[in-house]
Structures are given as structure tokens and as C-alpha cells.
Design a protein around this motif. Structure first.
Motif, short mmCIF file in Angstrom:
data_model
loop_
_atom_site.label_atom_id
_atom_site.label_comp_id
_atom_site.label_asym_id
_atom_site.label_seq_id
_atom_site.Cartn_x
_atom_site.Cartn_y
_atom_site.Cartn_z
N LEU A 1 5.56 -4.63 21.60
CA LEU A 1 6.88 -4.41 22.19
C LEU A 1 6.76 -3.20 23.11
O LEU A 1 6.44 -2.09 22.64
CB LEU A 1 7.92 -4.16 21.10
N PHE B 1 12.86 -2.53 14.81
CA PHE B 1 13.09 -3.96 15.04
C PHE B 1 11.91 -4.76 14.50
O PHE B 1 12.08 -5.75 13.77
CB PHE B 1 13.30 -4.18 16.53
N GLN C 1 14.67 -0.53 25.39
CA GLN C 1 14.76 0.36 24.23
C GLN C 1 13.47 1.18 24.09
O GLN C 1 12.41 0.79 24.54
CB GLN C 1 15.01 -0.43 22.94
N THR D 1 16.46 -11.69 18.90
CA THR D 1 15.79 -11.81 17.61
C THR D 1 15.22 -13.21 17.42
O THR D 1 14.05 -13.36 17.03
CB THR D 1 16.77 -11.47 16.47
N SER E 1 13.08 2.41 18.40
CA SER E 1 13.91 1.22 18.23
C SER E 1 13.01 -0.01 18.06
O SER E 1 13.26 -0.86 17.19
CB SER E 1 14.83 1.03 19.45
N HIS E 2 11.97 -0.11 18.88
CA HIS E 2 11.04 -1.24 18.78
C HIS E 2 10.38 -1.30 17.40
O HIS E 2 10.25 -2.37 16.81
CB HIS E 2 9.96 -1.15 19.85
N ASP F 1 16.73 -5.03 21.43
CA ASP F 1 16.24 -5.14 20.06
C ASP F 1 17.38 -5.54 19.11
O ASP F 1 18.50 -5.04 19.24
CB ASP F 1 15.69 -3.79 19.58
N ASP F 2 17.04 -6.41 18.19
CA ASP F 2 17.91 -6.76 17.07
C ASP F 2 19.26 -7.36 17.48
O ASP F 2 20.25 -7.20 16.78
CB ASP F 2 18.11 -5.55 16.15
#
Length: 160
Positions: free
Chosen positions: A101, A91, A83, A57, A87-88, A51-52
Motif C-alpha cells: 500500500l 487497514f 492516506q 475494502t 493508516s495503510h 483506506d477502510d
């Protein structure tokens, strides 16, 4: 370690927790996503390292911005990484990502798909799975610095 499923063979089944953010200001929806429970339409499974991160991204924003294009050709898109759901969600909210996600926190699904990299996570990969659970196209990156474009994926779907 297993090899990635070949075109024409069965995709490994799985059940993973996932989150989708239907709109940037909307409440997220958490659910369990099962490959075997998704038999209505073909499915693109996009495995991504994190993520990120810069390449992830760009990849997921590109796919998310093209969800209408994927829907128009009758295919769904799920993204999978290691993740967790929090976290998802962060993001997805930060980047406006509207596709599901999924969390493969223990790496079991990446291992089953033959794309796990010990100590590093997973190889950036995309699999097109038909409604019968058969792999119809795949892209497994040796180095995760590039990814199939939305147009490449749409062409792969059209060729199925």
C-alpha cells in the motif's frame, strides 16, 4: 490537468513510500517503491480513494486474496491512495491485506496519472504497466462505485 496515460504510452514514473504486511501477525515492512525500479515484471497499479471504506475494502481484499493468481501469471500489484503509512498499516492489519500500500499524500502521482479530482481525492483506476514502463491496459472509473474484478485484471494481463 493531465489526462490518464493512453495504452501504448509511458507511465509516469514515481517514488512513493509504502508498506507491506507479508502476513497478518508479521511485522510490516516500509520502503520506497519506484516504478522505474520495478522492471522485472509487469505491474498493476490500483489507485483507490481511501483506506477502510466499503468499496475500497472489497476491491483490495479481492486483489489481496488473489495474490497467488497474480503471481502465477507473473504480475505484481501495488495499491496507491492518499492516506499515510500508519493508516495503510492499520487497514492492512484489520483486513489482512498483503499487497503493498503506497502513500501519495500530496496527490502528485494521482495528478501525474490524470486521475486527481480536486477536493475529492482521486478516481478509482487501475493501470497495467509492462517492465519497460509502458501502459498496456487501463481502467479509469468515472464514478468509484465499481472496480475491475480480479478475473478482469487476470484477463488483461493474459492479453498483453
Amino acid at each position: 490537468m493531465p489526462r490518464p496515460p493512453a495504452v501504448g504510452t509511458a507511465a509516469p514514473d514515481f517514488a512513493l513510500p509504502g508498506i507491506v504486511l507479508p502476513a497478518p501477525a508479521a511485522a510490516s515492512r516500509r520502503d520506497t517503491y519506484r516504478l522505474s525500479g520495478h522492471a522485472a515484471r509487469p505491474l498493476l497499479l490500483a489507485f483507490y480513494p481511501g483506506d477502510d471504506t466499503p468499496v475500497c475494502t472489497r476491491q483490495l481484499c479481492s486483489y489481496s486474496e488473489g495474490l497467488e493468481s497474480f503471481d502465477a501469471v507473473g504480475v505484481d500489484v501495488w495499491a496507491i491512495s492518499r492516506q499515510g503509512l500508519d493508516s495503510h498499516e492499520s487497514f492492512a492489519r484489520k483486513r489482512g491485506i498483503g499487497l503493498p500500500l503506497l502513500s501519495d499524500t500530496d496527490g502528485a502521482v494521482a495528478s501525474a496519472y490524470g486521475i486527481a479530482v480536486p477536493g475529492l481525492g482521486l478516481r478509482r483506476s487501475v493501470f497495467l504497466v509492462d517492465p519497460d514502463g509502458v501502459v498496456r491496459w487501463r481502467h479509469v472509473a468515472l464514478v468509484g462505485l465499481s472496480f475491475p474484478s480480479r478475473d478482469e485484471l487476470l484477463a488483461a494481463v493474459a492479453a498483453r
